[in-house]
Design a protein around this motif. Sequence first.
Motif, short mmCIF file in Angstrom:
data_model
loop_
_atom_site.label_atom_id
_atom_site.label_comp_id
_atom_site.label_asym_id
_atom_site.label_seq_id
_atom_site.Cartn_x
_atom_site.Cartn_y
_atom_site.Cartn_z
N ASP A 36 1.53 -3.39 9.47
CA ASP A 36 1.45 -2.15 10.23
C ASP A 36 0.19 -1.40 9.81
N TYR A 38 -0.19 1.51 8.52
CA TYR A 38 0.07 2.64 7.62
C TYR A 38 -0.86 2.56 6.42
N LYS A 39 -1.39 3.71 6.04
CA LYS A 39 -2.25 3.82 4.85
C LYS A 39 -1.53 4.72 3.84
N GLU A 40 -1.61 4.35 2.57
CA GLU A 40 -0.93 5.12 1.53
C GLU A 40 -1.62 6.47 1.33
N TYR A 65 3.21 6.79 3.25
CA TYR A 65 2.18 6.17 4.05
C TYR A 65 2.09 6.91 5.38
N VAL A 66 0.90 6.94 5.98
CA VAL A 66 0.71 7.59 7.27
C VAL A 66 -0.08 6.65 8.18
N ASN A 67 0.23 6.70 9.49
CA ASN A 67 -0.52 5.88 10.45
C ASN A 67 -1.39 6.77 11.32
N GLU A 71 2.52 9.51 11.94
CA GLU A 71 3.90 9.20 11.59
C GLU A 71 3.90 8.74 10.14
N TYR A 72 4.88 9.20 9.39
CA TYR A 72 4.94 8.91 7.97
C TYR A 72 6.04 7.88 7.68
N LYS A 73 5.71 6.94 6.83
CA LYS A 73 6.66 5.95 6.32
C LYS A 73 6.83 6.31 4.85
N TYR A 86 11.29 7.07 8.17
CA TYR A 86 10.13 7.34 9.02
C TYR A 86 10.25 8.76 9.56
#
Length: 96
Positions: A36, A38-40, A65-67, A71-73, A86
């Motif tokens: 995915d 997503y970046k930390e 993590y955010v994309n 959106e945050y994971k 999420y």
Amino acid sequence: MKKLILSAAILLGGLSMQAGNTVLTTTTVNTINYQDDYKEVDAVPAAIKKSLDEAYPGVKLDKAYVNSKKEYKIEVTVRGEKSIVYTDAAGTILKK
């Protein structure tokens, strides 16, 4: 004549025993690595922390993590169990 027919039957029976079919089975495993986007990140917005505290009392944020869609994971620990939540930037918990 009986011996000749009997000998032929025994000979043909013996040959058919050795000419068995060989079944080859092969197993193919396809592995798909889904990455995915997503970046930390080191910190999350206060709205997300507040939302998680209300939804899961005693929650501990492990990693976030955010994309590109903001959106945050979030990897959390609640009562010793790890899970992933999420959310969006406003703290609304998303179903994924």
